[in-house]
Design a protein around this motif. Sequence first.
Motif, PDB file in Angstrom:
ATOM      1  N   PHE A 154      22.216  45.581  68.659  1.00 46.10           N
ATOM      2  CA  PHE A 154      22.267  46.777  67.820  1.00 46.10           C
ATOM      3  C   PHE A 154      23.122  46.546  66.580  1.00 46.10           C
ATOM      4  CE2 PHE A 154      21.108  50.434  70.929  1.00 46.10           C
ATOM      5  CZ  PHE A 154      19.839  49.893  71.009  1.00 46.10           C
TER       6      PHE A 154
ATOM      7  N   ASN B 159      26.669  57.644  76.381  1.00 49.68           N
ATOM      8  CA  ASN B 159      26.152  59.000  76.465  1.00 49.68           C
ATOM      9  C   ASN B 159      24.641  58.879  76.587  1.00 49.68           C
ATOM     10  OD1 ASN B 159      26.122  57.850  74.017  1.00 49.68           O
ATOM     11  ND2 ASN B 159      27.125  59.510  72.933  1.00 49.68           N
ATOM     12  N   ILE B 160      24.228  58.976  77.816  1.00 52.10           N
ATOM     13  CA  ILE B 160      22.838  58.781  78.244  1.00 52.10           C
ATOM     14  C   ILE B 160      21.793  58.845  77.130  1.00 52.10           C
ATOM     15  CG2 ILE B 160      21.076  59.689  79.780  1.00 52.10           C
ATOM     16  CD1 ILE B 160      23.398  60.936  81.367  1.00 52.10           C
ATOM     17  N   ALA B 161      20.963  57.810  77.061  1.00 43.54           N
ATOM     18  CA  ALA B 161      19.840  57.838  76.128  1.00 43.54           C
ATOM     19  C   ALA B 161      18.558  57.714  76.941  1.00 43.54           C
ATOM     20  CB  ALA B 161      19.954  56.705  75.114  1.00 43.54           C
ATOM     21  N   LEU B 162      18.046  58.845  77.379  1.00 44.52           N
ATOM     22  CA  LEU B 162      16.782  58.851  78.116  1.00 44.52           C
ATOM     23  C   LEU B 162      15.716  59.499  77.250  1.00 44.52           C
ATOM     24  CD1 LEU B 162      17.999  59.913  81.657  1.00 44.52           C
ATOM     25  CD2 LEU B 162      16.857  57.775  81.102  1.00 44.52           C
ATOM     26  N   PHE B 163      14.472  59.391  77.691  1.00 41.21           N
ATOM     27  CA  PHE B 163      13.389  60.072  76.991  1.00 41.21           C
ATOM     28  C   PHE B 163      13.251  61.435  77.656  1.00 41.21           C
ATOM     29  CE2 PHE B 163      12.370  55.465  77.228  1.00 41.21           C
ATOM     30  CZ  PHE B 163      12.866  55.175  75.978  1.00 41.21           C
ATOM     31  N   ARG B 164      13.906  62.414  77.069  1.00 37.70           N
ATOM     32  CA  ARG B 164      14.147  63.680  77.749  1.00 37.70           C
ATOM     33  C   ARG B 164      12.885  64.461  78.099  1.00 37.70           C
ATOM     34  NH1 ARG B 164      19.098  65.478  77.857  1.00 37.70           N
ATOM     35  NH2 ARG B 164      18.432  67.645  77.921  1.00 37.70           N
ATOM     36  N   GLY B 165      11.863  64.328  77.270  1.00 33.33           N
ATOM     37  CA  GLY B 165      10.659  65.106  77.532  1.00 33.33           C
ATOM     38  C   GLY B 165       9.790  64.493  78.627  1.00 33.33           C
ATOM     39  N   MET B 166      10.098  63.278  79.042  1.00 32.81           N
ATOM     40  CA  MET B 166       9.214  62.571  79.964  1.00 32.81           C
ATOM     41  C   MET B 166       9.758  62.628  81.395  1.00 32.81           C
ATOM     42  SD  MET B 166       8.661  59.448  77.280  1.00 32.81           S
ATOM     43  CE  MET B 166       7.834  58.302  78.319  1.00 32.81           C
TER      44      MET B 166
ATOM     45  N   ASP C 291       7.787  58.205  84.201  1.00 34.50           N
ATOM     46  CA  ASP C 291       7.408  57.710  82.879  1.00 34.50           C
ATOM     47  C   ASP C 291       8.567  56.992  82.196  1.00 34.50           C
ATOM     48  OD1 ASP C 291       4.800  58.365  82.938  1.00 34.50           O
ATOM     49  OD2 ASP C 291       4.943  60.156  81.676  1.00 34.50           O
TER      50      ASP C 291
ATOM     51  N   PHE D  22      23.489  53.350  78.317  1.00 34.39           N
ATOM     52  CA  PHE D  22      24.336  53.853  77.241  1.00 34.39           C
ATOM     53  C   PHE D  22      25.444  54.747  77.767  1.00 34.39           C
ATOM     54  CE2 PHE D  22      20.321  52.713  75.476  1.00 34.39           C
ATOM     55  CZ  PHE D  22      20.621  52.149  74.253  1.00 34.39           C
TER      56      PHE D  22
ATOM     57  N   VAL E 178       8.442  53.089  81.026  1.00 34.03           N
ATOM     58  CA  VAL E 178       8.715  52.574  79.682  1.00 34.03           C
ATOM     59  C   VAL E 178       9.521  51.279  79.776  1.00 34.03           C
ATOM     60  CG1 VAL E 178       9.885  53.007  77.487  1.00 34.03           C
ATOM     61  CG2 VAL E 178       8.587  54.826  78.564  1.00 34.03           C
ATOM     62  N   GLY E 179      10.369  51.194  80.796  1.00 36.52           N
ATOM     63  CA  GLY E 179      11.143  49.983  80.995  1.00 36.52           C
ATOM     64  C   GLY E 179      10.278  48.760  81.259  1.00 36.52           C
TER      65      GLY E 179
ATOM     66  N   ARG F 173      15.646  52.537  84.637  1.00 38.60           N
ATOM     67  CA  ARG F 173      14.828  52.096  83.506  1.00 38.60           C
ATOM     68  C   ARG F 173      15.231  50.692  83.070  1.00 38.60           C
ATOM     69  NH1 ARG F 173      15.663  55.461  78.410  1.00 38.60           N
ATOM     70  NH2 ARG F 173      17.510  54.144  78.329  1.00 38.60           N
TER      71      ARG F 173
ATOM     72  N   ARG G 265      20.151  47.255  79.169  1.00 38.28           N
ATOM     73  CA  ARG G 265      21.392  48.004  79.020  1.00 38.28           C
ATOM     74  C   ARG G 265      21.234  49.485  79.307  1.00 38.28           C
ATOM     75  NH1 ARG G 265      24.142  48.966  73.414  1.00 38.28           N
ATOM     76  NH2 ARG G 265      25.234  50.427  74.760  1.00 38.28           N
TER      77      ARG G 265
END
Lengths: 266, 318
Positions: free
Chosen positions: A64, A98-105, A109, A96, A113-114, A176, A94
């Motif tokens: 990053f 402060n959680i970085a998920l795909f919130r709508g999924m 799913d 994160f 994605v993983g 994930r 990795r």
Amino acid sequence: MTETEARAQRIGAPVLAVEEVSLTFGGVRALSEVSFDVREHEVRAIIGPNGAGKSSMLNVLNGFYQPQHGIIRFRGREFRGMKPHAAATMGIGRTFQNIALFRGMTVLDNIMVGRNLKMRGNLLQEAFWLPAARREEIEHRRAVEEIIDFLEIQHIRRTPVGQLPYGLQKRVELARALAMEPSVLLLDEPMAGMNLEEKQDMCRFVLDVNDHYGTTIVLIEHDMGVVMDISDRVVVLDYGSKIADGTPEAVRADQAVIDAYLGVAH
Amino acid sequence: MHILYSIFVDPFMQMAHAPDLLVQTLWDGLVSGVLYALIALGFVLIFKASGVFNFAQGIMVVFAALTLVGLNEHGVPAYLALALTVVVMLVLAIAVERAILRPLVNQPEIILFMATFGLTYVLIGLGELIFGGDPKVMISDQLGLPSGSYRINMLGGYVQLQKIDIAAAIIASLMVAGLGIVFNRTRIGRALRAVADSHRAALSVGISLEQIWVVVWFAAGVVALATGIMWGARSNVSFALEIIALKALPVLILGGFTSIPGAIVGGLIIGVGEKMGEFYWGPLVGGGIESWFAYVIALVFLLFRPQGLFGERIIERL
């Protein structure tokens, strides 16, 4: 042979080495000439007070941030900074802080994605939902179900992640990352904000992952109890520099570390 | 009293008296609604995956249609021209990603929005340079699109359905169904939704943003081509078509900028609302309200649901 001896035998040669890495943002020095290595199969902790540069270090490791100086050696190959895509391709996963998920999924799913890099189907096959695409979907679904069982999240498979409590979201994020079948897993404060029970669960999962999949783990953690319990070696950062490196016991006894944590004037 | 009567009572009396006309008006509304929905769909695809409001979507419709007709004029057989136009849209998607999105990544949205203005003029210039600025006739016959109409006797009168409109509705439904499958059950679809949700998480699992951008712009290009063919078959292909993009705005306000079902339902509501408004309420103000009535509908919706029918609810914490 005791358990610790068995662990010590599993730990192999360095897979990841950071050599004199410096990172600045404008005039701010986030990391200065930090060097350390991570060995195969070990649990390596990075600790330090707030603003010590721990998360920056992790962001350098997965591409990053591009450091201005220094190199990263991954399985013998040298990088002067890399792209996130390249890091993922080489097997660096990795989570994160402060959680970085795909919130709508849904949970399913999110974990699927993983599998992104493991799936080979092309756009044409997918657009027309050809048998090859369907077969691949089923095959990867199997791998994902195994991870779901492993992390004990069967019951929330179909729930959109946005609706889950914090502790479970953290677990989905770990799932994930595991779906990538990473050889090195970077965990940014996996237990932050959890209650005692959730912390114990997460500790167990981290150790299980390390054991069962043989994944090398680099984690940032604030809870010293956790760090002492689960890590093989610890790097201590303070103001962007490395101030100690060694076994948990050695690091805990180190005067510089004690000073940094208690806030003695530099 | 009289004005209230003519607004709230009289139109409904007319509907009840001549149900065949009502059905005809509804049908016409649904047909233009399908086309609005297609344009809005192009916007939504790009907005969802890259957060860019693509002002050039309208001109992409014209450009695609123009390329198709232009190639045919130069002697390329219709179906080959269609395939080539799809290739042109792919090249356009790659070019946009390389020349606009990649250099401007992480810039504020307004800058990307302005860049799509630039793209609009580039496409206008390119289109005029290569194919000339004269209006052209869509090659519907060569593409095997039906012409003529069905006349159905019903409700004491008749309803006339253009075959091209029926074809448009079928093709649009197939496209939407196809997109639905790709979005929900494939790797690329999941990756698209993932990018829409969180860039850094998507990057961390090795999704390439560049690839996703190319895919969405290409998908939007193909949607634009379909829109261009359908719209061109009803009028003709000229740069004036570009303004239909403005019709997508009320649709997007209604449906939400990030929702595919929203684009479709919004399109249909606007289409039907517009035609009904024109036919039943238009005469009150001397007609011609079709061109702005859509914005009134959108405005009313905006008052009650600022996030649109299907948009994600925006919750601001204080």
